[in-house]
Structure formats: C-alpha cells, structure tokens
Design a protein around this motif. Structure first.
Motif, PDB file in Angstrom:
ATOM      1  N   VAL A  25       0.503  -1.377   0.143  1.00 57.96           N
ATOM      2  CA  VAL A  25      -0.266   0.112  -0.176  1.00 57.96           C
ATOM      3  C   VAL A  25       0.507   1.176   0.261  1.00 57.96           C
ATOM      4  O   VAL A  25       0.606   2.140  -0.822  1.00 57.96           O
ATOM      5  CB  VAL A  25      -0.875   0.028   1.213  1.00 57.96           C
ATOM      6  CG1 VAL A  25      -1.338   1.259   1.597  1.00 57.96           C
ATOM      7  CG2 VAL A  25      -2.114  -1.427   1.442  1.00 57.96           C
ATOM      8  N   THR A  26       2.543   1.665   0.706  1.00 63.20           N
ATOM      9  CA  THR A  26       2.521   2.311   0.547  1.00 63.20           C
ATOM     10  C   THR A  26       3.639   3.296  -0.158  1.00 63.20           C
ATOM     11  O   THR A  26       3.511   3.900  -0.736  1.00 63.20           O
ATOM     12  CB  THR A  26       4.253   2.591   2.301  1.00 63.20           C
ATOM     13  OG1 THR A  26       2.819   1.936   3.003  1.00 63.20           O
ATOM     14  CG2 THR A  26       4.609   3.479   2.297  1.00 63.20           C
ATOM     15  N   ARG A  27       3.886   1.509  -1.077  1.00 59.68           N
ATOM     16  CA  ARG A  27       4.400   1.986  -2.501  1.00 59.68           C
ATOM     17  C   ARG A  27       3.932   2.416  -3.149  1.00 59.68           C
ATOM     18  O   ARG A  27       3.923   2.953  -3.955  1.00 59.68           O
ATOM     19  CB  ARG A  27       5.492   0.967  -3.432  1.00 59.68           C
ATOM     20  CG  ARG A  27       6.915   0.148  -1.786  1.00 59.68           C
ATOM     21  CD  ARG A  27       7.056  -0.466  -2.618  1.00 59.68           C
ATOM     22  NE  ARG A  27       8.571  -0.989  -2.781  1.00 59.68           N
ATOM     23  CZ  ARG A  27       9.196  -1.525  -3.534  1.00 59.68           C
ATOM     24  NH1 ARG A  27       9.954  -2.262  -2.691  1.00 59.68           N
ATOM     25  NH2 ARG A  27       9.502  -1.410  -4.751  1.00 59.68           N
ATOM     26  N   ALA A  28       2.649   1.692  -3.420  1.00 59.33           N
ATOM     27  CA  ALA A  28       1.522   2.733  -4.289  1.00 59.33           C
ATOM     28  C   ALA A  28       1.087   3.328  -4.349  1.00 59.33           C
ATOM     29  O   ALA A  28       0.678   4.703  -5.207  1.00 59.33           O
ATOM     30  CB  ALA A  28      -0.024   1.506  -4.288  1.00 59.33           C
ATOM     31  N   VAL A  29       1.242   4.478  -2.753  1.00 62.88           N
ATOM     32  CA  VAL A  29       0.217   5.487  -2.358  1.00 62.88           C
ATOM     33  C   VAL A  29       2.284   6.587  -3.255  1.00 62.88           C
ATOM     34  O   VAL A  29       1.174   7.488  -3.822  1.00 62.88           O
ATOM     35  CB  VAL A  29       0.243   5.370  -1.099  1.00 62.88           C
ATOM     36  CG1 VAL A  29      -0.269   7.857  -0.877  1.00 62.88           C
ATOM     37  CG2 VAL A  29      -1.406   4.904  -1.080  1.00 62.88           C
ATOM     38  N   GLN A  30       3.274   6.049  -2.728  1.00 64.81           N
ATOM     39  CA  GLN A  30       3.772   6.981  -2.919  1.00 64.81           C
ATOM     40  C   GLN A  30       4.280   7.543  -4.135  1.00 64.81           C
ATOM     41  O   GLN A  30       4.429   8.024  -4.742  1.00 64.81           O
ATOM     42  CB  GLN A  30       5.134   6.200  -1.998  1.00 64.81           C
ATOM     43  CG  GLN A  30       5.148   6.753  -0.749  1.00 64.81           C
ATOM     44  CD  GLN A  30       6.460   6.266  -0.397  1.00 64.81           C
ATOM     45  OE1 GLN A  30       7.344   5.697  -0.482  1.00 64.81           O
ATOM     46  NE2 GLN A  30       6.371   6.624   1.478  1.00 64.81           N
TER      47      GLN A  30
END
Length: 380
Positions: free
Chosen positions: A132-137
C-alpha cells in the motif's frame, strides 16, 4: 429539504456516493458504460494482475482500456510483490491510463488466496503495509484506495489493523466487504464490522460493501453504519439501472426503475452491442453476453426454450429475433426479481500458502514463493 450525501475520493468528487465493485469477467468497459448510462458514481475495472500489466500482456492492456466517454478511469490492481505493484502503478500513472487506482485485498477465489493474495494478504501486515505504501507514494496525485474483507476467517480477522495501516499509508479511501474469505459470498454481510471500521478510520472515507440488492439497502447501510459511501457488486448483475435507483435514493427521490420485459430486453440488447464494440468481435461478444441471461431475466416469465436459445446466441441478428419474440408488455413484479443475485455458494476453508497462518509476518521462504507465483500471468 434533505441534502444528498456527497463523496470525494482524493480530488475526485462523485455525483453520488456509489462505487461499482470490480467483478472478474463482468465490469469491462461495456458494462461500465451501460451502468453509467443509467446512473452516477465511480465505475471500477475488473481486477488486473500487476505482473501481467508490467509485462504488458495483450489481454491486460485491452482490459485497462477505457472508452472516451469514461471521464473517470478507475483500475483495480492485484499483486503480492510490492515492487511489481509499484511498477504497475507507474505504468498507469506515467502513461496517463487511470484517474483512480484501487488495490485488491478482498478476492476470496482460491487461485488468488493460495498465492497469498486477495483477502489472504492483509494477514501479513508488513507485506500489506509495503504494498500500500509503495503504491500510494508512486501514484503521486492519483488517489489510491483499498478494498478488503473482514479477514481470512473469524479466527483471523484483519480489517481493523489493515484499515489503520492503509489510512497511515495515505490512501484516499478504504472499502470493506462485510464477509471473511471463508464465507466467500455465503451467509449475511456483517454490517456491524463496517461500522467498526468507520469508527477506527477517521481521516479518509470508509465505504461499505455487501448485501446491497436495491437502493433502499444502500440508504440503510449508510444510516446504520455511518459509512461515507457504498460499493455495489452482485446486486447490479442484470440490473444496470440499479445505479439510477441509487442516485435517485440518495437525492431523496422515491423514483425507481421498474422495467417491463421489453425494457429489460432493450438493456440486454444494448449490453450486447457495447460488448461487440469492446471486443471488436461479434462472435466473442455474443459468447460473453450469454452468461448474463439468467441475471437479466430473473423473475420474468421467459420460458426455458427461450432462455436456452438466448444462452446460446451467436449473432446480434439472432439476438434481435429472440428478443423480439418476447412479450415486451410483461410488467415488473418485484417478487422474484428483487433480492440476491449471483451465486452465494457455501462457506469453505480458504486455500492458503503453506504455513500462512503460523505468523502474521512473512518468512523468507514465503516471500520468495510469492514473487515466484506472481510471475504466472494467467487470469490477467
């Protein structure tokens, strides 16, 4: 005078707090366009495998295509490897292929969960957080949302932790289907869990999914759970006009679509026409529309011979003859038409990778297996 509820997903302001749930083999461009012709909201693509998108398989590139009339392009991604998901997001963003990205953490299908994906994945908190973090960033200004289930089963619930992790990671909204993976689509959706998630996640919209068969169900879910919007899946099968009912209900209107058999036949024909345009192949479109026959004509007095003929249709000309032979004056009768749609099935033990439930943390072996499994692009 009541004010219709509004919903914003990041910079996207929706004209109704309604989202079409991604459904494999259903929510292609043709069906999304048809639903939009009747109503309002956000219409999400069927699930796209991140690895297949990164490898640009022809079928996947076709599935992420949007018609020029689709002003809001929404794509749902599935993946188990943070790096691959990030690469897939980069393609959608850098090549201007989406205005909204949804991450799938709710699919209960064995071929997905046995790889540790879908509704199995949030159990591994670090993996969930990383994806989730890498997708959002990587998405930057493009809003990213997550759709998930309560958990793997009643002994392995994940939705509250996952909701908070997603919120901290910067998602634009969180959607919860009120069932576990073990329930599949059986039983009753747990709206109380949706209400719990709404209480736990406070800085972004929370959307509820499960057992919305008509507009009144959506209004009741909003009232009982406090959610900011609803996600509609099986309830719209064979009933694309449900989105018109939803828009009317949220606007405070009692107006509802009560189609005659002739109007159902017209919508069915329109769906087939849009499928021909989507596939650019009449034969394939006719094969695809066959699976919709039972849903469209549920509850209407269409005989077995007619249904079998429709379920074997081979051309639009043949379809026109079959639909023309129906009694178009047959009125709408709520009993038999409304209510549950799609296969509910029965509870089943989820298929999971070996030792998946031993710990909420990934072992090195499990991590390597996840990456290896995602290299299989079948289904994407």
């Amino acid at each position: 005078m009541s004010t219709a509820p509004t919903l914003s997903i990041g910079p996207i302001a929706l004209d109704a707090p309604v989202v079409l749930a991604p459904m494999a083999g259903i929510t292609n461009t043709a069906f999304r366009r048809l639903c939009r012709e009747f109503g309002a909201g956000l219409y999400v693509s069927e699930m796209i495998t991140s690895r297949a998108l990164v490898e640009r398989t022809p079928e996947t590139m076709r599935l992420i295509s949007h018609h020029e009339s689709e002003s809001l392009r929404s794509v749902q991604l599935y993946g188990v490897d943070p790096r691959t998901v990030e690469q897939a997001v980069a393609i959608l963003v850098d090549e201007d292929r989406a205005d909204h990205i949804d991450l799938n953490f709710g699919c209960p299908v064995p071929k997905v969960t046995r790889r540790g994906g879908g509704s199995a994945l949030p159990w591994k908190r670090d993996l969930f957080r990383a994806i989730v973090t890498r997708a959002v960033q990587r998405a930057g200004d493009i809003p990213v949302t997550v759709k998930m289930r309560k958990g793997i089963d009643d002994e392995h619930l994940t939705f509250l932790d996952a909701g908070r992790i997603a919120e901290d990671a910067g998602v634009a909204a969180v959607a919860l289907h009120g069932r576990t993976a073990a329930q599949h689509y059986s039983g009753t959706a747990d709206w109380s869990a949706i209400a719990q998630l709404k209480e736990a996640v406070t800085s972004v919209p929370v959307l509820g999914n499960g057992d919305i068969w008509q507009a009144e169900d959506a209004v009741r879910m909003m009232r009982e759970t406090g959610v900011d919007g609803v996600v509609v899946g099986r309830g719209c099968l064979g009933r694309p006009w449900l989105f018109g009912d939803l828009a009317a209900a949220f606007a405070g209107s009692d107006e509802r679509h009560r189609p005659t058999l002739g109007q159902v036949a017209h919508a069915f024909r329109r769906h087939a026409e849009l499928l021909v345009e989507f596939f650019d192949e009449e034969d394939r479109a006719c094969r695809d529309i066959r699976k919709h026959v039972a849903w469209y004509f549920k509850g209407y007095p269409v005989g077995g011979d007619a249904r079998r003929a429709l379920a074997g249709v081979e051309s639009l000309a043949q379809l026109d003859d079959l639909l023309g032979a129906l009694d178009h004056a047959v009125p709408y009768v709520a009993e038999g038409i409304e209510g549950q749609r799609g296969r509910a099935g029965s509870p089943r033990k989820p298929a999971l990778p070996d030792g998946w439930l031993d710990s909420p943390e990934l072992t090195p072996t499990q991590r390597a297996a996840l990456i290896e499994d995602e290299s299989d692009t079948r289904g994407g």
